[in-house]
Design an enzyme around this catalytic site. Structure first.
Site, PDB file in Angstrom:
ATOM      1  NE  ARG A 110      -7.894 -28.060 -11.713  1.00  0.00           N
ATOM      2  CZ  ARG A 110      -7.818 -26.899 -11.064  1.00  0.00           C
ATOM      3  NH1 ARG A 110      -8.031 -25.774 -11.683  1.00  0.00           N
ATOM      4  NH2 ARG A 110      -7.557 -26.877  -9.770  1.00  0.00           N
TER       5      ARG A 110
ATOM      6  NE  ARG B 212      -4.135 -14.093  -0.393  1.00  0.00           N
ATOM      7  CZ  ARG B 212      -4.828 -15.212  -0.568  1.00  0.00           C
ATOM      8  NH1 ARG B 212      -4.463 -16.337  -0.004  1.00  0.00           N
ATOM      9  NH2 ARG B 212      -5.901 -15.204  -1.317  1.00  0.00           N
TER      10      ARG B 212
ATOM     11  CE  LYS C  34     -10.058 -20.859   3.086  1.00  0.00           C
ATOM     12  NZ  LYS C  34      -9.460 -19.630   2.641  1.00  0.00           N
TER      13      LYS C  34
ATOM     14  NE  ARG D  19      -2.970 -24.827  -4.407  1.00  0.00           N
ATOM     15  CZ  ARG D  19      -3.393 -25.688  -5.327  1.00  0.00           C
ATOM     16  NH1 ARG D  19      -3.092 -25.511  -6.590  1.00  0.00           N
ATOM     17  NH2 ARG D  19      -4.124 -26.732  -4.993  1.00  0.00           N
TER      18      ARG D  19
ATOM     19  NE  ARG E 224      -9.824 -30.521  -7.526  1.00  0.00           N
ATOM     20  CZ  ARG E 224     -10.653 -29.468  -7.598  1.00  0.00           C
ATOM     21  NH1 ARG E 224     -11.606 -29.325  -6.700  1.00  0.00           N
ATOM     22  NH2 ARG E 224     -10.500 -28.565  -8.516  1.00  0.00           N
TER      23      ARG E 224
END
Ligand SMILES: [Zn+2]
Length: 211
Positions: free
Chosen positions: A155, A88, A13, A166, A122
């Site tokens: 991470r 949200r 996004k 999540r 990542r």
């Protein structure tokens, strides 16, 4: 145009909102930058928000909604705005609709597996905060930061289990919000998989913008 962006964390996004922002010449408003700005300006609402944050507390929903209302009615948003990460919940969406008519709620559709794959690749340098990707943006030497030579790490937030968790929370919260805008006839979906420019062109087509 007042536009809401709905999309999971990692759905891309942020990149796309930059394109839309340039084309529409309207600001991108997220809860985070809204709070930072109000606090920096020292508005009444900003002072209230700061008191919660300084005390280590979450800023209450109603205060966020009041801040959003103040911002959307300011001259900054005379031509509209792009809302990222708000609303949200359906309660927030209803509150928003009571003072500001949203034109389009744009949903970025990216399969969870694709987001997990993106995040799992990542690699982050904890020393200088550079971020790499094993496929899209690899460091010159595997596992080593180009800029400072530190060993790269994955991470915790990018681990597949954490990302999936999540995403589950996101879907639970967001499906009702999507449904809310669908009932208002304002929901549009865009497939968020592919090259950045391809996705941009799909979005612009949906919004009736030229590249
Ligand atoms: Zn580094």
């Amino acid at each position: 145009m007042k536009l809401i962006l709905l999309g999971a964390p990692g759905a891309g996004k942020g990149t796309q909102s930059d394109f839309i922002k340039s084309a529409l010449k309207v600001p991108v408003i997220s809860t985070g930058n809204l709070l930072r700005e109000a606090i920096a300006l020292g508005t009444d609402l900003g002072k209230q928000a700061k008191a919660y944050m300084d005390g280590g507390n979450l800023v209450p929903d109603q205060l966020i909604i009041d801040l959003m209302k103040e911002k959307l009615q300011s001259s900054d948003c005379a031509n509209g705005a792009i809302l990222d990460g708000f609303p949200r919940t359906v309660a927030q969406a209803e509150a928003l609709q009571s003072f500001s008519d949203v034109d389009i709620a744009l949903s970025f559709e990216v399969p969870d597996e694709a987001i997990v794959h993106r995040m799992a690749g990542r690699r982050t340098c904890l020393k200088c905060h550079s971020v790499y990707h094993v496929e899209n943006n690899p460091p010159k030497v595997e596992g080593v930061c180009d800029k400072c030579g530190e060993a790269l790490t994955i991470r915790r937030d990018d681990n597949p289990d954490v990302v999936l968790q999540r995403l589950n929370v996101y879907h639970e919260q967001t499906e009702p919000v999507k449904h809310y805008y669908e009932q208002l006839g304002k929901l549009r979906s865009v497939e968020g998989v592919g090259e950045v420019e391809e996705i941009r062109d799909r979005i612009f087509a949906v919004l009736g913008l030229s590249v």
